[in-house]
Design an enzyme around this catalytic site. Structure first.
Site, PDB file in Angstrom:
ATOM      1  N   ASP A   9       0.231  -1.749   0.032  1.00 57.69           N
ATOM      2  CA  ASP A   9      -0.091   0.157   0.226  1.00 57.69           C
ATOM      3  C   ASP A   9       0.983   1.424  -0.030  1.00 57.69           C
ATOM      4  O   ASP A   9       2.482   0.900   0.335  1.00 57.69           O
ATOM      5  CB  ASP A   9      -0.308  -0.463   1.133  1.00 57.69           C
ATOM      6  CG  ASP A   9      -1.430   1.018   1.847  1.00 57.69           C
ATOM      7  OD1 ASP A   9      -2.338   1.866   0.799  1.00 57.69           O
ATOM      8  OD2 ASP A   9      -1.504   1.744   2.633  1.00 57.69           O
ATOM      9  N   ALA A  10       0.118   2.858  -0.560  1.00 64.21           N
ATOM     10  CA  ALA A  10       1.095   2.984  -0.802  1.00 64.21           C
ATOM     11  C   ALA A  10       0.937   4.548   0.178  1.00 64.21           C
ATOM     12  O   ALA A  10       2.109   4.431   1.588  1.00 64.21           O
ATOM     13  CB  ALA A  10       0.816   4.108  -1.970  1.00 64.21           C
ATOM     14  N   TYR A  11      -0.255   4.830   1.091  1.00 67.73           N
ATOM     15  CA  TYR A  11      -0.599   6.592   1.942  1.00 67.73           C
ATOM     16  C   TYR A  11      -0.895   5.555   2.741  1.00 67.73           C
ATOM     17  O   TYR A  11      -1.162   4.654   3.213  1.00 67.73           O
ATOM     18  CB  TYR A  11      -1.370   7.021   1.730  1.00 67.73           C
ATOM     19  CG  TYR A  11      -1.565   7.604  -0.246  1.00 67.73           C
ATOM     20  CD1 TYR A  11       0.245   8.667   0.154  1.00 67.73           C
ATOM     21  CD2 TYR A  11      -1.716   7.840  -0.885  1.00 67.73           C
ATOM     22  CE1 TYR A  11       0.038   9.446  -1.231  1.00 67.73           C
ATOM     23  CE2 TYR A  11      -1.455   7.764  -2.096  1.00 67.73           C
ATOM     24  CZ  TYR A  11      -1.154   8.964  -2.523  1.00 67.73           C
ATOM     25  OH  TYR A  11      -0.397   9.083  -3.601  1.00 67.73           O
ATOM     26  N   ARG A  40      -6.789  13.040   6.671  1.00 72.12           N
ATOM     27  CA  ARG A  40      -7.153  11.420   6.211  1.00 72.12           C
ATOM     28  C   ARG A  40      -8.247  10.862   6.439  1.00 72.12           C
ATOM     29  O   ARG A  40      -8.562  10.447   5.530  1.00 72.12           O
ATOM     30  CB  ARG A  40      -5.459  11.197   7.378  1.00 72.12           C
ATOM     31  CG  ARG A  40      -5.247   9.325   7.338  1.00 72.12           C
ATOM     32  CD  ARG A  40      -4.744   9.155   5.644  1.00 72.12           C
ATOM     33  NE  ARG A  40      -4.548   7.403   5.436  1.00 72.12           N
ATOM     34  CZ  ARG A  40      -4.059   7.414   4.349  1.00 72.12           C
ATOM     35  NH1 ARG A  40      -4.787   7.755   3.499  1.00 72.12           N
ATOM     36  NH2 ARG A  40      -3.980   6.054   3.894  1.00 72.12           N
ATOM     37  N   SER A 116      -2.545   0.969  -4.542  1.00 76.56           N
ATOM     38  CA  SER A 116      -2.685   1.792  -4.280  1.00 76.56           C
ATOM     39  C   SER A 116      -4.473   2.600  -4.064  1.00 76.56           C
ATOM     40  O   SER A 116      -4.586   2.125  -5.815  1.00 76.56           O
ATOM     41  CB  SER A 116      -1.917   2.890  -4.190  1.00 76.56           C
ATOM     42  OG  SER A 116      -1.972   4.192  -3.203  1.00 76.56           O
ATOM     43  N   ASN A 117      -4.799   3.668  -4.001  1.00 76.25           N
ATOM     44  CA  ASN A 117      -6.136   4.394  -4.161  1.00 76.25           C
ATOM     45  C   ASN A 117      -6.049   5.573  -4.867  1.00 76.25           C
ATOM     46  O   ASN A 117      -6.481   5.583  -5.310  1.00 76.25           O
ATOM     47  CB  ASN A 117      -7.231   4.724  -3.205  1.00 76.25           C
ATOM     48  CG  ASN A 117      -8.288   3.607  -2.688  1.00 76.25           C
ATOM     49  OD1 ASN A 117      -8.109   2.666  -2.930  1.00 76.25           O
ATOM     50  ND2 ASN A 117      -8.247   3.940  -0.754  1.00 76.25           N
TER      51      ASN A 117
END
Length: 222
Positions: A9-11, A40, A116-117
């Site tokens: 996942d990125a964030y 967030r 990722s989203n």
């Protein structure tokens, strides 16, 4: 089982989502952390609501809308910083251990990807800014399926793209809900619990819980 396919996942996992506000903390004032937390939380809430409605809007638009809401909730924060915060989001700091861990996995012959989203442009900018573009093999954005995590179609992008069974993929995320979705899909999951959060989704347990990505190297050698 030793894995040769790692998806991140990125964030919150590779990139610190609170780095944008922290970079301008002095100008924002004492409620900067609150602003960042609301930003967030709403960013994620908007992604889930839009997925459920079948009314996709890309993650950058949701990020902008979430920041606007956060400013309304925290009126003491200077709204004149809106563009500075949005610009900073394109160049978020990665967590300190990230480059070395990804380089070590890559050197050991692993295949690495981000799932990722984030929109493709956001993710490419973040990866380039953190100098991870030389180690990441693929970037999978939900934009391709127009659904957000935890829709199974999102996780299926990796298995289809890499022609692997889910259990052959080690999936790392700091977001417990994301880990739950990936576990349900069939990935081997690793919850990166950076802030020692209590567990939830107890029926969808991660394969491993680590305080940072560094533990992946120990796990793969054991």
């Amino acid at each position: 089982m030793h894995h040769t396919a790692f998806v991140f996942d990125a964030y919150g996992t590779l990139f610190d989502v609170h780095a944008a506000v922290r970079r301008h903390a002095g100008a924002i004032g004492p409620e900067g952390q609150l602003l960042s937390e609301i930003w967030r939380a709403k960013q994620l809430e908007y992604s889930w609501v839009r997925s459920l409605m079948g009314a996709y809007s890309d993650f950058w638009q949701l990020t902008e809308q979430a920041l606007d809401f956060a400013f309304r909730k925290v009126p003491s924060a200077d709204r004149g910083l809106r563009q500075d915060l949005l610009d900073a989001y394109w160049h978020l700091d990665c967590y300190p251990e990230v480059p070395a861990v990804l380089q070590a996995l890559k050197a050991a012959g692993a295949r690495l990807a981000i799932l990722s989203n984030g929109s493709p442009a956001m993710l490419e900018a973040a990866v380039r800014s953190a100098a991870l573009d030389q180690v990441v093999d693929d970037i999978f954005s939900v934009d391709a399926v127009r659904r957000f995590k935890t829709d199974p179609q999102v996780y299926d992008m990796v298995t289809t793209g890499w022609r692997l069974y889910p259990h052959a993929i080690s999936f790392q995320s700091s977001n417990r809900w994301d880990v739950a979705g990936a576990t349900r899909f069939g990935f081997r999951t690793v919850w990166i619990n950076r802030t020692n959060q209590p567990d939830e989704y107890r029926d969808l347990q991660p394969g491993l819980i680590l305080p940072s990505l560094s533990g992946l190297l120990t796990d793969e050698r054991s």
